[in-house]
Design a protein around this motif. Structure first.
Motif, PDB file in Angstrom:
ATOM      1  N   THR A 197      21.748  47.029 -43.684  1.00  0.00           N
ATOM      2  CA  THR A 197      22.215  46.709 -41.990  1.00  0.00           C
ATOM      3  C   THR A 197      20.647  46.298 -41.248  1.00  0.00           C
ATOM      4  O   THR A 197      19.764  47.313 -41.638  1.00  0.00           O
ATOM      5  N   ALA A 198      20.475  46.198 -40.451  1.00  0.00           N
ATOM      6  CA  ALA A 198      18.993  46.107 -39.085  1.00  0.00           C
ATOM      7  C   ALA A 198      19.310  47.480 -39.119  1.00  0.00           C
ATOM      8  O   ALA A 198      20.702  47.856 -38.579  1.00  0.00           O
ATOM      9  N   VAL A 199      18.510  47.827 -38.532  1.00  0.00           N
ATOM     10  CA  VAL A 199      18.457  49.294 -36.712  1.00  0.00           C
ATOM     11  C   VAL A 199      17.385  48.765 -35.202  1.00  0.00           C
ATOM     12  O   VAL A 199      16.708  48.310 -35.836  1.00  0.00           O
ATOM     13  N   ASN A 200      18.028  48.424 -34.849  1.00  0.00           N
ATOM     14  CA  ASN A 200      17.996  48.429 -33.405  1.00  0.00           C
ATOM     15  C   ASN A 200      17.219  49.560 -33.440  1.00  0.00           C
ATOM     16  O   ASN A 200      18.193  50.741 -32.593  1.00  0.00           O
ATOM     17  N   VAL A 201      16.105  49.841 -32.173  1.00  0.00           N
ATOM     18  CA  VAL A 201      15.409  51.197 -31.661  1.00  0.00           C
ATOM     19  C   VAL A 201      15.089  50.005 -30.080  1.00  0.00           C
ATOM     20  O   VAL A 201      14.730  49.565 -29.799  1.00  0.00           O
ATOM     21  N   VAL A 202      16.355  50.842 -28.555  1.00  0.00           N
ATOM     22  CA  VAL A 202      16.075  50.160 -28.201  1.00  0.00           C
ATOM     23  C   VAL A 202      16.209  51.260 -27.026  1.00  0.00           C
ATOM     24  O   VAL A 202      16.359  52.410 -26.636  1.00  0.00           O
ATOM     25  N   GLN A 203      15.098  50.645 -25.813  1.00  0.00           N
ATOM     26  CA  GLN A 203      14.427  52.023 -24.094  1.00  0.00           C
ATOM     27  C   GLN A 203      16.696  52.838 -24.523  1.00  0.00           C
ATOM     28  O   GLN A 203      16.517  51.790 -23.656  1.00  0.00           O
ATOM     29  N   MET A 204      16.373  54.157 -23.678  1.00  0.00           N
ATOM     30  CA  MET A 204      17.982  54.375 -23.453  1.00  0.00           C
ATOM     31  C   MET A 204      17.645  53.643 -21.724  1.00  0.00           C
ATOM     32  O   MET A 204      16.889  54.180 -20.926  1.00  0.00           O
ATOM     33  N   VAL A 205      19.309  53.222 -21.734  1.00  0.00           N
ATOM     34  CA  VAL A 205      19.217  52.804 -20.397  1.00  0.00           C
ATOM     35  C   VAL A 205      21.289  53.911 -19.675  1.00  0.00           C
ATOM     36  O   VAL A 205      21.931  54.522 -20.953  1.00  0.00           O
ATOM     37  N   PHE A 206      20.826  54.976 -19.002  1.00  0.00           N
ATOM     38  CA  PHE A 206      21.774  56.045 -18.320  1.00  0.00           C
ATOM     39  C   PHE A 206      22.832  55.647 -17.583  1.00  0.00           C
ATOM     40  O   PHE A 206      23.132  55.679 -16.997  1.00  0.00           O
ATOM     41  N   GLU A 207      24.206  55.740 -18.195  1.00  0.00           N
ATOM     42  CA  GLU A 207      25.427  55.970 -17.562  1.00  0.00           C
ATOM     43  C   GLU A 207      25.893  56.747 -17.313  1.00  0.00           C
ATOM     44  O   GLU A 207      27.451  56.844 -16.909  1.00  0.00           O
ATOM     45  N   ASN A 208      25.341  57.793 -18.141  1.00  0.00           N
ATOM     46  CA  ASN A 208      26.023  59.201 -16.959  1.00  0.00           C
ATOM     47  C   ASN A 208      25.651  60.240 -16.477  1.00  0.00           C
ATOM     48  O   ASN A 208      24.713  61.890 -15.922  1.00  0.00           O
ATOM     49  N   THR A 209      24.184  59.472 -15.142  1.00  0.00           N
ATOM     50  CA  THR A 209      23.004  60.254 -13.940  1.00  0.00           C
ATOM     51  C   THR A 209      24.145  59.957 -12.518  1.00  0.00           C
ATOM     52  O   THR A 209      24.312  61.002 -12.533  1.00  0.00           O
ATOM     53  N   GLY A 210      25.165  60.306 -12.799  1.00  0.00           N
ATOM     54  CA  GLY A 210      26.737  60.336 -11.184  1.00  0.00           C
ATOM     55  C   GLY A 210      27.579  59.063 -11.728  1.00  0.00           C
ATOM     56  O   GLY A 210      27.974  58.031 -11.768  1.00  0.00           O
ATOM     57  N   ASP A 211      27.928  59.009  -9.915  1.00  0.00           N
ATOM     58  CA  ASP A 211      29.018  58.124  -9.620  1.00  0.00           C
ATOM     59  C   ASP A 211      28.626  56.498  -9.672  1.00  0.00           C
ATOM     60  O   ASP A 211      29.868  55.885  -9.271  1.00  0.00           O
ATOM     61  N   GLY A 212      27.030  56.164  -9.212  1.00  0.00           N
ATOM     62  CA  GLY A 212      26.679  54.664  -9.534  1.00  0.00           C
ATOM     63  C   GLY A 212      26.748  54.516 -10.489  1.00  0.00           C
ATOM     64  O   GLY A 212      25.813  53.366 -10.711  1.00  0.00           O
ATOM     65  N   SER A 213      26.975  55.416 -11.799  1.00  0.00           N
ATOM     66  CA  SER A 213      26.797  54.555 -13.212  1.00  0.00           C
ATOM     67  C   SER A 213      27.935  54.872 -14.104  1.00  0.00           C
ATOM     68  O   SER A 213      28.851  55.490 -13.396  1.00  0.00           O
ATOM     69  N   GLY A 214      28.599  54.198 -15.044  1.00  0.00           N
ATOM     70  CA  GLY A 214      29.385  54.227 -16.090  1.00  0.00           C
ATOM     71  C   GLY A 214      29.502  53.638 -17.039  1.00  0.00           C
ATOM     72  O   GLY A 214      28.041  52.813 -17.518  1.00  0.00           O
ATOM     73  N   THR A 215      30.184  52.850 -17.684  1.00  0.00           N
ATOM     74  CA  THR A 215      29.800  52.264 -19.058  1.00  0.00           C
ATOM     75  C   THR A 215      31.664  51.915 -19.761  1.00  0.00           C
ATOM     76  O   THR A 215      32.684  52.182 -19.311  1.00  0.00           O
ATOM     77  N   GLY A 216      31.140  50.870 -20.718  1.00  0.00           N
ATOM     78  CA  GLY A 216      33.261  50.159 -20.207  1.00  0.00           C
ATOM     79  C   GLY A 216      32.712  49.313 -21.559  1.00  0.00           C
ATOM     80  O   GLY A 216      31.616  48.727 -22.099  1.00  0.00           O
ATOM     81  N   VAL A 217      33.182  49.181 -22.297  1.00  0.00           N
ATOM     82  CA  VAL A 217      33.753  47.351 -23.299  1.00  0.00           C
ATOM     83  C   VAL A 217      34.810  47.073 -22.547  1.00  0.00           C
ATOM     84  O   VAL A 217      35.878  47.114 -22.073  1.00  0.00           O
ATOM     85  N   LEU A 218      34.744  45.316 -23.021  1.00  0.00           N
ATOM     86  CA  LEU A 218      35.478  44.794 -22.869  1.00  0.00           C
ATOM     87  C   LEU A 218      35.785  43.397 -23.855  1.00  0.00           C
ATOM     88  O   LEU A 218      34.481  43.085 -23.914  1.00  0.00           O
ATOM     89  N   PHE A 219      37.147  42.716 -23.056  1.00  0.00           N
ATOM     90  CA  PHE A 219      36.815  41.576 -24.173  1.00  0.00           C
ATOM     91  C   PHE A 219      37.147  40.390 -23.078  1.00  0.00           C
ATOM     92  O   PHE A 219      37.676  40.733 -22.383  1.00  0.00           O
ATOM     93  N   THR A 220      36.500  39.064 -23.351  1.00  0.00           N
ATOM     94  CA  THR A 220      36.762  37.654 -23.041  1.00  0.00           C
ATOM     95  C   THR A 220      37.714  37.617 -22.558  1.00  0.00           C
ATOM     96  O   THR A 220      37.859  36.629 -21.389  1.00  0.00           O
ATOM     97  N   ARG A 221      38.693  37.770 -23.816  1.00  0.00           N
ATOM     98  CA  ARG A 221      40.046  37.840 -23.366  1.00  0.00           C
ATOM     99  C   ARG A 221      40.937  38.554 -23.744  1.00  0.00           C
ATOM    100  O   ARG A 221      40.296  39.070 -24.366  1.00  0.00           O
ATOM    101  N   ASP A 222      42.557  38.598 -23.131  1.00  0.00           N
ATOM    102  CA  ASP A 222      43.303  40.257 -24.027  1.00  0.00           C
ATOM    103  C   ASP A 222      43.116  39.791 -25.614  1.00  0.00           C
ATOM    104  O   ASP A 222      43.699  38.457 -25.856  1.00  0.00           O
ATOM    105  N   PRO A 223      43.223  41.165 -26.325  1.00  0.00           N
ATOM    106  CA  PRO A 223      42.747  40.907 -27.694  1.00  0.00           C
ATOM    107  C   PRO A 223      44.130  40.372 -28.133  1.00  0.00           C
ATOM    108  O   PRO A 223      44.208  40.053 -29.624  1.00  0.00           O
ATOM    109  N   SER A 224      44.972  41.243 -27.437  1.00  0.00           N
ATOM    110  CA  SER A 224      46.333  41.096 -27.917  1.00  0.00           C
ATOM    111  C   SER A 224      47.228  39.454 -27.702  1.00  0.00           C
ATOM    112  O   SER A 224      47.460  39.642 -28.419  1.00  0.00           O
ATOM    113  N   THR A 225      47.186  39.599 -27.148  1.00  0.00           N
ATOM    114  CA  THR A 225      48.300  38.021 -26.382  1.00  0.00           C
ATOM    115  C   THR A 225      47.201  36.521 -26.468  1.00  0.00           C
ATOM    116  O   THR A 225      47.788  35.775 -26.966  1.00  0.00           O
TER     117      THR A 225
END
Length: 388
Positions: A197-225
């Motif tokens: 495996t490679a290792v990616n070392v990436v500058q952190m961005v923060f999704e836990n700084t308050g209500d204007g921040s957040g995080t998620g995962v998504l599929f571009t189409r429904d993976p079940s249907t």
């Protein structure tokens, strides 16, 4: 911004009996210096610290099989500095306690239940149910508790030197290539064991700084249907691990449209472009930091046979792929999934619980909560269902 330690380095590390190849640590130090210049922050600095994430990056995607460490570079001094620089000491302490736990589990094999137990006990003591309800003073105490757990488990204090944290972290990600779950996954999908495996070392961005921040995962189409709609989960004021590890119950991706409308519009436009570019369904992780959208990764999405069939047909209709490509994309073994027994859709059943099925069809058996027990009892001939 970031840099990649290549699979060549991982293979050399494994071939050398877990010895880092000559010059690699020096190269990493050079690239950290370049990253500092680009970010305008210093790694381990007591005023404006640079923090990084350390992530795996195999040539063939192996979702969830290898390790990640976030918030690397925090220590007693930089955590206080981050709190001052952002005007948000609660956020900085939250990031620090997360680092101690992830680093302890991934790098030193500390039992994660020790940390989870301490967090649960603190919430119970304070009479709250969510991590978000703990204030800065609570988290300061939790950091001390986590450091004590780490010290007792490893016989050494939590490392305060950012460079040492990074050296040990990327070795741990290399090691996770040979973790039991990764080996089982490679056997299942016929992935060679010698890729590394490679290792990616990436500058952190923060999704836990308050209500204007957040995080998620998504599929571009429904993976079940296979339905052509955005499908995924979103959490306000949380780090990505909270979503994928099930630490908090997320909201459907649609909730982001009302909570962070500008970021949602940009996300929808961007993921559509990614799907057109890769000409396949994408599985995407993203972060919003104070209203600014960042994409963390994209990969070809795992999907059910029914979803693969529909997506392939739809993409032909949309002109994304040819009919020949559509046929080639359906793995013959996947078609077997469509032939599994299923619950009659017209049957009236009493539903005890709902979730996302990882396996096709219908089954009956005893619920088992860990993979090793499921394998052991299944081999003994007992019908079991693994539920996570």
């Amino acid at each position: 911004a970031g840099f990649t330690i290549t699979t060549d380095a991982c293979r050399a590390y494994m071939a050398g009996g877990k010895t880092v190849p000559d010059g690699l640590d020096d190269e990493v130090t050079e690239h950290i210096a370049r990253l500092e210049q680009r970010a305008g922050r210093r790694f381990g600095d007591a005023r404006e610290p640079l923090l990084v994430s350390v992530r795996s990056g195999a040539a063939i995607s192996m979702p969830g099989m290898m390790d990640t460490i976030l918030n690397l570079g925090l220590n007693d001094t930089t955590a206080e500095a981050l709190g001052r620089a952002t005007g948000n000491p609660r956020f900085a302490l939250d990031a620090y306690r997360r680092l101690i736990q992830m680093y302890g589990e991934v790098v030193d094999g500390v039992d994660g239940q020790s940390f989870e137990g301490a967090l649960s006990a603190l919430k119970e003591e304070r009479g709250v149910t969510q991590d978000l309800e703990l204030d800065a003073d609570d988290l300061r105490g939790l950091v001390d508790t986590f450091k004590r757990i780490y010290d007792e488990a490893t016989g050494a204090p939590f490392p305060q030197d950012a460079a040492e944290q990074l050296r040990r972290a990327y070795r741990a990600v290399f090691d996770s290539w040979n973790a039991p779950r990764a080996q089982v996954y490679r056997r299942t999908y016929d992935i060679p064991d010698d890729l590394g495996t490679a290792v990616n070392v990436v500058q952190m961005v923060f999704e836990n700084t308050g209500d204007g921040s957040g995080t998620g995962v998504l599929f571009t189409r429904d993976p079940s249907t296979g339905e052509p709609v955005l499908y995924g989960e979103f959490l306000v004021n949380a780090q990505g691990e909270d979503v994928v590890a099930g630490i908090r119950t997320p909201e459907p991706i649609e909730a982001m449209r009302t909570r962070l409308p500008a970021a949602y519009a940009q996300l929808a436009e961007t993921v559509a472009a990614l799907e057109r570019h890769y000409r396949d369904v994408q599985d995407i992780e993203f972060t919003v930091e104070d209203g600014t959208l960042y994409l963390l990764q994209t990969r070809t999405a795992k999907r059910t046979a029914a979803a693969a069939l529909r997506a392939a047909v739809d993409m032909v209709g949309e002109g994304l792929i040819t009919r020949e490509e559509a046929v080639a994309r359906i793995d013959p073994a996947q078609l077997d999934q469509l032939l599994h027994p299923m619950i009659d859709p017209s049957a009236h059943v009493e539903v005890a619980a709902t979730g996302l099925n990882a396996s096709p069809g219908a089954a009956s058996g005893a619920i088992v909560l860990d993979a090793d027990s499921a394998e052991e009892r299944g081999r003994a001939g007992e019908p079991v269902i693994l539920v996570r």
